[in-house]
Design a protein around this motif. Structure first.
Motif, PDB file in Angstrom:
ATOM      1  N   LEU A 244      -3.794 -62.910  -8.214  1.00  0.00           N
ATOM      2  CA  LEU A 244      -3.366 -62.141  -6.991  1.00  0.00           C
ATOM      3  C   LEU A 244      -2.976 -60.733  -7.454  1.00  0.00           C
ATOM      4  O   LEU A 244      -3.451 -59.699  -6.824  1.00  0.00           O
ATOM      5  N   ASN A 245      -1.989 -60.671  -8.276  1.00  0.00           N
ATOM      6  CA  ASN A 245      -1.619 -59.360  -8.777  1.00  0.00           C
ATOM      7  C   ASN A 245      -2.064 -59.255 -10.457  1.00  0.00           C
ATOM      8  O   ASN A 245      -1.431 -58.336 -11.067  1.00  0.00           O
ATOM      9  N   ALA A 246      -2.767 -59.950 -11.064  1.00  0.00           N
ATOM     10  CA  ALA A 246      -3.278 -59.951 -12.326  1.00  0.00           C
ATOM     11  C   ALA A 246      -4.701 -60.492 -12.572  1.00  0.00           C
ATOM     12  O   ALA A 246      -5.077 -61.424 -11.840  1.00  0.00           O
ATOM     13  N   PRO A 247      -5.399 -60.002 -13.432  1.00  0.00           N
ATOM     14  CA  PRO A 247      -6.676 -60.232 -13.707  1.00  0.00           C
ATOM     15  C   PRO A 247      -6.612 -61.675 -14.282  1.00  0.00           C
ATOM     16  O   PRO A 247      -5.916 -62.130 -15.338  1.00  0.00           O
ATOM     17  N   ILE A 248      -7.626 -62.748 -13.792  1.00  0.00           N
ATOM     18  CA  ILE A 248      -7.878 -64.107 -14.542  1.00  0.00           C
ATOM     19  C   ILE A 248      -8.719 -63.748 -15.837  1.00  0.00           C
ATOM     20  O   ILE A 248      -9.942 -63.142 -15.800  1.00  0.00           O
ATOM     21  N   GLN A 249      -8.144 -64.038 -16.939  1.00  0.00           N
ATOM     22  CA  GLN A 249      -9.111 -64.021 -18.204  1.00  0.00           C
ATOM     23  C   GLN A 249      -9.913 -65.487 -18.356  1.00  0.00           C
ATOM     24  O   GLN A 249     -11.227 -65.067 -18.693  1.00  0.00           O
ATOM     25  N   PHE A 250      -9.475 -66.263 -18.223  1.00  0.00           N
ATOM     26  CA  PHE A 250     -10.258 -67.465 -18.230  1.00  0.00           C
ATOM     27  C   PHE A 250      -9.642 -68.837 -17.626  1.00  0.00           C
ATOM     28  O   PHE A 250      -8.545 -68.836 -17.374  1.00  0.00           O
ATOM     29  N   GLY A 251     -10.490 -69.732 -17.477  1.00  0.00           N
ATOM     30  CA  GLY A 251      -9.931 -71.029 -16.744  1.00  0.00           C
ATOM     31  C   GLY A 251     -11.062 -72.185 -16.964  1.00  0.00           C
ATOM     32  O   GLY A 251     -12.140 -71.973 -17.345  1.00  0.00           O
ATOM     33  N   ALA A 252     -10.628 -73.215 -16.457  1.00  0.00           N
ATOM     34  CA  ALA A 252     -11.356 -74.513 -16.728  1.00  0.00           C
ATOM     35  C   ALA A 252     -10.805 -75.539 -15.704  1.00  0.00           C
ATOM     36  O   ALA A 252      -9.587 -75.522 -15.443  1.00  0.00           O
ATOM     37  N   ARG A 253     -11.688 -76.092 -15.190  1.00  0.00           N
ATOM     38  CA  ARG A 253     -11.051 -77.173 -14.247  1.00  0.00           C
ATOM     39  C   ARG A 253     -12.177 -78.626 -14.345  1.00  0.00           C
ATOM     40  O   ARG A 253     -13.415 -78.489 -14.354  1.00  0.00           O
ATOM     41  N   LEU A 254     -11.742 -79.774 -14.513  1.00  0.00           N
ATOM     42  CA  LEU A 254     -12.393 -80.937 -14.643  1.00  0.00           C
ATOM     43  C   LEU A 254     -12.041 -81.699 -13.309  1.00  0.00           C
ATOM     44  O   LEU A 254     -10.880 -81.893 -12.808  1.00  0.00           O
ATOM     45  N   SER A 255     -13.009 -82.088 -12.483  1.00  0.00           N
ATOM     46  CA  SER A 255     -13.041 -82.801 -11.300  1.00  0.00           C
ATOM     47  C   SER A 255     -13.920 -83.628 -10.976  1.00  0.00           C
ATOM     48  O   SER A 255     -15.005 -83.694 -11.309  1.00  0.00           O
ATOM     49  N   GLY A 256     -13.512 -84.825 -10.229  1.00  0.00           N
ATOM     50  CA  GLY A 256     -14.707 -85.686  -9.630  1.00  0.00           C
ATOM     51  C   GLY A 256     -14.131 -87.141  -9.703  1.00  0.00           C
ATOM     52  O   GLY A 256     -13.067 -87.359  -9.734  1.00  0.00           O
ATOM     53  N   LYS A 257     -15.181 -87.998  -9.588  1.00  0.00           N
ATOM     54  CA  LYS A 257     -14.720 -89.500  -9.636  1.00  0.00           C
ATOM     55  C   LYS A 257     -14.990 -90.144 -10.924  1.00  0.00           C
ATOM     56  O   LYS A 257     -15.933 -89.813 -11.588  1.00  0.00           O
ATOM     57  N   ILE A 258     -14.166 -91.010 -11.441  1.00  0.00           N
ATOM     58  CA  ILE A 258     -14.361 -91.616 -12.638  1.00  0.00           C
ATOM     59  C   ILE A 258     -15.017 -93.071 -12.311  1.00  0.00           C
ATOM     60  O   ILE A 258     -15.397 -93.840 -13.214  1.00  0.00           O
ATOM     61  N   ASN A 259     -14.412 -93.571 -11.160  1.00  0.00           N
ATOM     62  CA  ASN A 259     -14.950 -94.661 -10.643  1.00  0.00           C
ATOM     63  C   ASN A 259     -14.983 -94.834  -9.004  1.00  0.00           C
ATOM     64  O   ASN A 259     -14.256 -93.780  -8.384  1.00  0.00           O
ATOM     65  N   ARG A 260     -15.240 -95.800  -8.407  1.00  0.00           N
ATOM     66  CA  ARG A 260     -15.131 -96.148  -6.987  1.00  0.00           C
ATOM     67  C   ARG A 260     -13.699 -95.662  -6.403  1.00  0.00           C
ATOM     68  O   ARG A 260     -13.750 -95.236  -5.376  1.00  0.00           O
ATOM     69  N   ASP A 261     -12.552 -96.194  -7.073  1.00  0.00           N
ATOM     70  CA  ASP A 261     -11.255 -96.049  -6.795  1.00  0.00           C
ATOM     71  C   ASP A 261     -10.672 -94.827  -7.211  1.00  0.00           C
ATOM     72  O   ASP A 261      -9.574 -94.625  -6.438  1.00  0.00           O
ATOM     73  N   TRP A 262     -11.107 -94.378  -8.220  1.00  0.00           N
ATOM     74  CA  TRP A 262     -10.016 -93.272  -9.013  1.00  0.00           C
ATOM     75  C   TRP A 262     -10.754 -91.615  -8.774  1.00  0.00           C
ATOM     76  O   TRP A 262     -12.073 -91.587  -9.047  1.00  0.00           O
ATOM     77  N   ARG A 263     -10.032 -90.951  -8.366  1.00  0.00           N
ATOM     78  CA  ARG A 263     -10.659 -89.381  -8.592  1.00  0.00           C
ATOM     79  C   ARG A 263      -9.471 -88.562  -9.002  1.00  0.00           C
ATOM     80  O   ARG A 263      -8.377 -88.648  -8.788  1.00  0.00           O
ATOM     81  N   ILE A 264     -10.043 -87.617  -9.871  1.00  0.00           N
ATOM     82  CA  ILE A 264      -8.868 -86.705 -10.697  1.00  0.00           C
ATOM     83  C   ILE A 264      -9.340 -85.254 -10.558  1.00  0.00           C
ATOM     84  O   ILE A 264     -10.631 -84.962 -10.499  1.00  0.00           O
ATOM     85  N   GLY A 265      -8.483 -84.487 -11.013  1.00  0.00           N
ATOM     86  CA  GLY A 265      -8.747 -83.084 -11.114  1.00  0.00           C
ATOM     87  C   GLY A 265      -7.499 -82.660 -11.924  1.00  0.00           C
ATOM     88  O   GLY A 265      -6.395 -82.927 -11.956  1.00  0.00           O
ATOM     89  N   ALA A 266      -8.061 -81.742 -12.803  1.00  0.00           N
ATOM     90  CA  ALA A 266      -7.102 -80.906 -13.695  1.00  0.00           C
ATOM     91  C   ALA A 266      -7.772 -79.418 -13.797  1.00  0.00           C
ATOM     92  O   ALA A 266      -8.945 -79.474 -14.171  1.00  0.00           O
ATOM     93  N   MET A 267      -6.883 -78.537 -13.828  1.00  0.00           N
ATOM     94  CA  MET A 267      -7.117 -77.150 -13.917  1.00  0.00           C
ATOM     95  C   MET A 267      -6.123 -76.325 -14.763  1.00  0.00           C
ATOM     96  O   MET A 267      -5.067 -76.546 -14.383  1.00  0.00           O
TER      97      MET A 267
END
Length: 729
Positions: A339-362
């Motif tokens: 918002l008030n500072a430049p983003i230098q870098f980032g990563a996000r892992l997201s989605g389904k690992i099977n029918r029951d589990w859904r994960i996200g990490a950023m």
């Protein structure tokens, strides 16, 4: 009373956990078999390939609106096939009555209710919760979005696919090719949830292949049929997309008297498919200069306003993070990042690992800003969802903001090492019954900060029932005074809230009126001593006509016991004293015209009391005219008249926003709009040219000005040219 409400909270949670959330899939008997294409396919809107002659046809759609008790009078035929790389769709949309189609423009991600359109909803995990939507209007404008919470569509999601619409005298044909690399799906699964939706404005009829009750949107994944594959869908193979950008521009701050700042940046995004259902997104030195500026609104609220996220990087599977909690209790709000500072870098892992589990990490890293003494900061968000029953789930979230390194010194003084941080930990249960009649949520949040003292908790729950005629909901919240979510959106602390609401609809046998009925909504706030601070109760009566126009009348009662000083104009700087009582009533009316006309409008008015025994008159409206499908003209206006005692006196201000939207083709767009906001004494002008020269690859030219209205003086001016290219390996 406090003990009673606290007990009701635990009773409601128990009800949420005990309600049935599983059962047989409602429309599992509606099956469309898909087999590998028997010939090559050209996306041209012409039905001449052998593959379409050999494909099974989905037809005999069911009406959703105006009634959901019969087959559709508008005939629609759908065929699907595939090859090693793409999923193909062909739709023949027959006309029921002669006459032209109705569309807004060729603009991507059009408004559903204002366009003759066809939409595809795909539940690629067959979990009735998440999926993808693709479609087009009758002029060929594309629609694509990611689906979440069982029937909501986020149209900010954008991906690579191609389509063509061709118009004939008695029908319009929509043909599309969707790369398997553009969607996520479970490896090896041979049944997807699927439904098709058609809106025909000439007959004001909305229909679907698998029947959907009229109280639910056609996007409801609980009511999908089944797409049966002759073999498991092909694996997408190596799925890596590199999206570099180059941006050049200039910023001139006339108001601050600063020299021209020339900006030349390059950066890159990458999308790496870890599996067919799990994706890794990377970004280095991202730039969001092409994102359209926020629409201004007149602010008479006591609390911070919410503006939605528009940046593409944060959107795919964004509901995992952003939808935790309620609209006014969000432990994570991505707009806080950068918002008030430049983003230098980032990563996000997201989605389904099977029918029951859904994960996200950023994880996102921002840079240091010496002018505002802001240190470098790191943002980490982790979320997980575990399906419970057929459509419900349990979710958890962890949010962490930590300052990194040193805080810049003031006027040459030495920098200081910082250990500042803010963390949130949360757990929630989301209820969705198999037939979607019962929905609800219960969640807990806890915040952690240095030197934090006192309770820092949130707990809230709601239970909602939606039938054909009756809708009712019970909702309550508790936010402790010490709870903080610095990377979230929680505009209010230190309260209990009780929020019951209900509505009842009548469906008369009438050629003019589709439905009508009363609504009541009461929002009651209490402080920590269970003393009532707010009572906002609204009675309404709404009427929807078969032409799809709407008329609503409202009566509202307000009682506010201010907990802190407040300027009722948000303009003058003079404030009402804390712990003063204010009570008033108001009446209002709203009308929205039918969407079929080339000239459309909406009008809304409110009159009644206001703070300090004052009066408020509000009038707002929107006028639109379209030269379909190429040009749309819109004028929005909002007028407020506040009659208050001294020191405020009579205050009047306008918010006016004309807009021109030109769509030369469905890949070449020009938008220009101005916003005159008298409350903040500013004129904003924004123009944007976009050329989508290849799917998901764009050239943008954006010009933004801010002016002081009188005298007409430039405050600041920005010009940006940006080139992006989506390269798939």
């Amino acid at each position: 009373m406090g003990k009673t409400v606290r007990n009701s909270w635990f009773i409601l949670v128990a009800v949420l956990l005990s309600l049935p959330a599983w059962g047989q899939k409602i429309n599992e008997d509606y099956k469309l078999h898909i087999k590998r294409a028997s010939s090559s396919i050209t996306i041209d809107g012409i039905v001449d390939e052998q593959a379409w002659k050999d494909a099974e046809v989905a037809k005999d759609f069911y009406m959703i609106l105006p009634m959901d008790t019969s087959f559709s009078q508008v005939e629609t035929e759908v065929m699907m096939t595939y090859d090693e790389e793409r999923l193909y769709l062909l739709v023949i949309n027959h006309h029921a009555v002669p006459g032209p189609y109705y569309v807004e423009s060729l603009r991507r991600d059009f408004s559903f209710g204002k366009n003759d359109n066809f939409l595809l909803f795909m539940d690629t995990f067959d979990d009735q919760t998440n999926g993808f939507s693709f479609g087009a209007n009758a002029a060929g404008a594309q629609w694509d979005g990611i689906m979440y919470e069982g029937g909501k569509v986020d149209l900010s999601w954008d991906n690579k696919w191609v389509s063509k619409v061709k118009n004939y005298e008695d029908k319009w044909v929509f043909e599309a090719a969707i790369p398997f690399k553009s969607i996520r799906y479970k490896k090896g699964i041979r049944e997807w949830g699927i439904n098709f939706s058609r809106l025909d404005l000439k007959t004001t009829e909305k229909s679907a292949w698998a029947p959907v009750p009229r109280q639910f949107p056609s996007a409801s994944l609980a009511y999908t049929g089944v797409l049966v594959w002759d073999e498991a869908p092909p694996e997408a193979g190596m799925n890596i997309s590199i999206i570099p950008y180059a941006m050049g521009g200039r910023v001139k701050d006339h108001e601050g008297g600063l020299p021209t700042d020339y900006q030349n940046r390059v950066g890159v995004d990458a999308k790496i498919a870890i599996s067919s259902s799990l994706n890794l997104d990377l970004t280095v030195n991202p730039d969001f200069s092409q994102v359209e500026v926020d629409r201004q609104i007149t602010n008479l609220d006591r609390f911070e306003l919410f503006f939605p996220e528009r940046r593409q990087f944060f959107l795919e599977n964004g509901d995992l993070f952003a939808n935790f909690g309620y609209e006014t209790i969000r432990p994570f709000f991505s707009r806080r990042i950068g918002l008030n500072a430049p983003i230098q870098f980032g990563a996000r892992l997201s989605g389904k690992i099977n029918r029951d589990w859904r994960i996200g990490a950023m994880n996102m890293q921002t840079g240091q800003v010496e002018e505002t003494l802001t240190p470098s900061q790191n943002f980490t968000v982790m979320a997980a969802q575990r399906r419970v029953g057929q459509r419900s789930n349990i979710g958890a979230i962890f949010v962490n903001r930590a300052s990194i390194g040193e805080v810049p010194g003031v006027n040459g003084t030495d920098a200081t090492v910082t250990t500042d941080y803010n963390r949130n930990l949360g757990l929630e249960y989301n209820l969705a019954s198999s037939n979607n009649l019962w929905t609800g949520k219960a969640f807990f949040l806890k915040s952690f900060s240095p030197n934090q003292s006192g309770e820092s908790l949130v707990h809230a729950a709601n239970l909602k029932y939606t039938s054909g005629n009756l809708t009712w909901e019970w909702k309550h919240e508790y936010v402790s005074p010490r709870y903080t979510a610095e990377v979230g959106y929680v505009p209010r602390n230190g309260y209990y809230r009780i929020n019951p609401n209900t509505a009842y609809l009548f469906f008369p046998d009438s050629k003019k009126i589709l439905r009508h009925g009363p609504t009541i909504n009461s929002s009651l706030f209490y402080n920590m001593n269970w003393e009532q601070t707010d009572n906002i109760t609204e009675l309404g009566y709404t009427m929807r006509f078969r032409s799809q126009s709407n008329l609503t009348a409202r009566y509202a009662y307000n009682r506010i016991w201010l907990q802190r000083p407040f300027d009722p104009t948000n303009f003058s700087g003079d404030t009402l004293a804390a712990f003063t009582n204010h009570t008033w009533s108001s009446v209002g009316m709203e009308y929205v015209s039918k969407p079929q006309s080339l000239f459309t409008y909406s009008l809304s008015s409110q009159y009644g009391g206001y703070f300090a025994d004052g009066e408020r008159f509000n009038f707002s409206g929107e006028l639109g005219y379209r030269f379909q499908p190429y040009v749309g003209l819109t004028l929005t206006g909002n007028y407020n008249q506040l009659d208050l005692p001294e020191p405020w006196g009579d205050t009047r201000f306008w918010l006016v926003g004309p807009r021109v939207d030109v769509t030369f083709t469905n890949t070449l767009f020009f938008t220009a709009f101005a916003q005159y906001n008298e409350q903040i004494d500013n004129i904003n002008l924004n123009t944007r040219f976009q050329w989508r020269f290849k799917p998901a690859s764009d050239l943008y030219l954006v010009f933004t000005d801010n002016y002081l209205p009188a005298p007409f003086y430039v405050k600041n001016r920005t010009l940006a040219l940006k080139f992006t290219y989506w390269w798939t390996l």
